[in-house]
Design an enzyme around this catalytic site. Structure first.
Site, mmCIF file in Angstrom:
data_model
loop_
_atom_site.group_PDB
_atom_site.id
_atom_site.type_symbol
_atom_site.label_atom_id
_atom_site.label_comp_id
_atom_site.label_asym_id
_atom_site.label_seq_id
_atom_site.Cartn_x
_atom_site.Cartn_y
_atom_site.Cartn_z
ATOM 1 N N GLU A 57 0.780 -1.319 -0.198
ATOM 2 C CA GLU A 57 0.078 0.016 0.083
ATOM 3 C C GLU A 57 0.878 1.364 -0.066
ATOM 4 O O GLU A 57 0.520 2.369 -0.717
ATOM 5 C CB GLU A 57 -0.997 -0.127 1.222
ATOM 6 C CG GLU A 57 -2.076 -1.176 1.121
ATOM 7 C CD GLU A 57 -1.496 -2.443 1.386
ATOM 8 O OE1 GLU A 57 -2.297 -3.338 0.803
ATOM 9 O OE2 GLU A 57 -0.563 -2.616 2.120
ATOM 10 N N PHE A 80 -8.937 -2.539 1.275
ATOM 11 C CA PHE A 80 -9.634 -2.457 2.267
ATOM 12 C C PHE A 80 -9.113 -1.410 3.087
ATOM 13 O O PHE A 80 -8.004 -1.028 3.256
ATOM 14 C CB PHE A 80 -9.676 -3.705 3.207
ATOM 15 C CG PHE A 80 -10.323 -4.829 2.694
ATOM 16 C CD1 PHE A 80 -11.671 -5.185 2.792
ATOM 17 C CD2 PHE A 80 -9.631 -5.705 1.873
ATOM 18 C CE1 PHE A 80 -12.326 -6.316 2.230
ATOM 19 C CE2 PHE A 80 -9.967 -6.952 1.310
ATOM 20 C CZ PHE A 80 -11.673 -7.074 1.468
ATOM 21 N N PRO A 86 -0.208 1.303 6.149
ATOM 22 C CA PRO A 86 1.311 1.166 5.794
ATOM 23 C C PRO A 86 1.325 2.305 4.961
ATOM 24 O O PRO A 86 2.811 2.536 4.928
ATOM 25 C CB PRO A 86 1.380 -0.233 5.213
ATOM 26 C CG PRO A 86 0.305 -1.115 5.696
ATOM 27 C CD PRO A 86 -0.822 -0.289 5.903
ATOM 28 N N HIS A 126 -10.119 -6.097 7.874
ATOM 29 C CA HIS A 126 -10.798 -5.973 6.422
ATOM 30 C C HIS A 126 -12.325 -5.182 6.980
ATOM 31 O O HIS A 126 -12.881 -5.084 6.106
ATOM 32 C CB HIS A 126 -11.443 -7.267 5.868
ATOM 33 C CG HIS A 126 -10.145 -8.050 5.586
ATOM 34 N ND1 HIS A 126 -9.197 -8.541 6.294
ATOM 35 C CD2 HIS A 126 -9.863 -8.584 4.152
ATOM 36 C CE1 HIS A 126 -8.317 -9.274 5.548
ATOM 37 N NE2 HIS A 126 -8.818 -9.258 4.493
#
Length: 321
Positions: A57, A80, A86, A126
Site C-alpha cells: 500500500e 480495504f 502502511p 478488513h
C-alpha cells in the site's frame, strides 16, 4: 445499478474520457478487484493504464503521487481501509501536503478508492471504519456515497478534481440494492450534503451504509425525522447541517466508526458551538463501540443499526431540561 457496478461504470467512462486517467492497485487487473469494481478495465484499456501492483500500500500510494505529479490522474485502490495504515506516511507527507509545501505549484489530482466498514463477516483488518484519520488531514477531500447514483457521479467528480480525494466505498451495501443510474456520464458536487428525508422534530446526521438504517429508524419512531446524508466528510457542508438542526432543535449522529474521536464528536461540537440556543436536548450519538472491530461471529452486536438509531432518536425526543 448497484454501487459496485456504478463505481465500475464511472471508472470506465472517466478512463474513456481522459487518457491520463489510470487505475492501479493489487489484484485490480486480471482479477478485476476483490469486489470486481475494476472488472473489464484491463481488457478495455490495457496494462499501461490498468496497473496490477505488488501488495504494498505504501508503494501504491507513493507511485500514484509520482504519477499525479507528472499530470496523470491516478486512481489507486486500497483493497480495504484497514490496509491503508502502511501508506499513512505517504498520505500525510506527500498527498496531504504537496500543494502547500510547493506554494501551490504542484497539484495532486488523485483519487484513493477504499472499501470501508463491516457487515460482510470478513477477517481482521478488513472491517475498519477509521475515516477520522483521513478527515484530520488538511488538503484532502473525503467523500462517501450511500447510493449507486451518488457513487457514479461523485467518483467522476473526484477523478476530475485537482485536489486529492479519499473515496470511501461502503462495501456492506456494494450489492445491497439497485437504483436507477444514468448511463451517460454526469458529476455531482463534492461539497454538498443530501437531505434524504425532510422533518421537523429531529435531525439525524449520517453517511454511507448507515443512511439506510437512519431511514428505517425514521419510519419506526413517533417523530418527524429529518435524515441528512453528509456525503462529503471533509469539507463538511456546515450550512446544511446547522440549518437542519436549528429547524428541528434536536440532533442524533449515527456512524459506524468508534465513538471516541469519531466524526460524531466533531459534529456534536459544531452543533454546540453554533446552535446551542436552538437545542431542545443534548446531541446524541449512536456509534460503534470503543473496541477493536470484533470477530465476525459477534460483529452484528457491534455494528450500529436501525434499532440503535431508533433508541437515540427516542432519547432526544423524550429529553427534558
Amino acid at each position: 445499478m448497484n454501487i459496485v457496478t456504478a463505481v465500475n461504470r464511472a471508472l470506465h467512462q472517466e478512463m474513456e474520457r481522459d487518457d491520463d486517467t489510470r487505475v492501479l492497485g493489487y489484484d485490480i487487473g486480471m482479477l478485476g478487484g476483490v469486489f470486481r469494481a475494476t472488472e473489464g478495465l484491463l481488457d478495455e484499456f490495457g496494462p499501461d493504464r490498468v496497473i496490477d501492483t505488488p501488495l504494498s500500500e505504501n508503494g501504491i500510494v507513493g507511485t500514484a503521487v509520482g504519477m499525479a505529479m507528472r499530470d496523470d490522474r491516478p486512481v489507486p485502490e486500497i483493497e480495504f481501509m484497514g490496509f491503508f495504515y502502511p501508506a499513512f506516511g505517504q498520505f500525510m507527507y506527500a498527498v496531504a501536503k504537496m500543494y502547500e509545501r510547493t506554494g501551490g505549484d504542484i497539484e495532486l489530482p488523485m483519487t484513493i478508492r477504499m472499501p470501508y466498514g463491516g457487515g460482510i463477516k470478513a477477517l481482521e483488518y478488513h472491517q475498519e471504519s477509521t475515516e477520522t484519520f483521513e478527515i484530520h488531514a488538511p488538503g484532502v477531500r473525503v467523500i462517501c456515497p450511500s447510493t449507486p447514483y451518488q457513487a457514479k457521479g461523485l467518483l467522476a467528480s473526484s477523478i476530475r478534481c485537482d485536489d486529492p480525494v479519499v473515496f470511501m466505498e461502503p462495501k456492506r451495501i456494494y450489492r445491497g440494492f439497485d437504483d436507477p443510474v444514468p448511463t451517460d456520464e454526469y458529476t455531482l458536487p463534492l461539497d454538498e450534503a443530501r437531505i434524504v428525508e425532510e422533518g421537523s422534530d429531529v435531525t439525524v446526521l449520517t453517511w454511507g451504509a448507515m443512511v439506510r438504517h437512519a431511514e428505517s429508524a425514521a419510519e419506526e419512531v413517533d417523530a418527524d425525522v429529518e435524515v441528512i446524508d453528509l456525503v462529503t466528510l471533509s469539507p463538511l457542508d456546515v450550512e446544511t447541517i446547522l440549518e437542519s438542526v436549528k429547524k428541528t432543535g434536536r440532533c442524533v449522529v449515527l456512524h459506524e466508526a468508534r465513538r471516541t474521536l469519531g466524526l460524531g464528536a466533531e459534529l456534536s461540537a459544531l452543533v454546540n458551538e453554533y446552535a446551542l440556543d436552538r437545542l431542545k436536548a443534548p446531541v446524541k450519538r449512536a456509534t460503534g463501540y470503543d473496541v477493536h472491530f470484533p470477530d465476525n461471529d459477534i460483529e452484528d452486536d457491534y455494528l450500529p443499526d436501525a434499532e440503535r438509531a431508533k433508541h437515540a432518536i427516542e432519547a432526544v425526543m423524550s429529553y427534558e431540561f
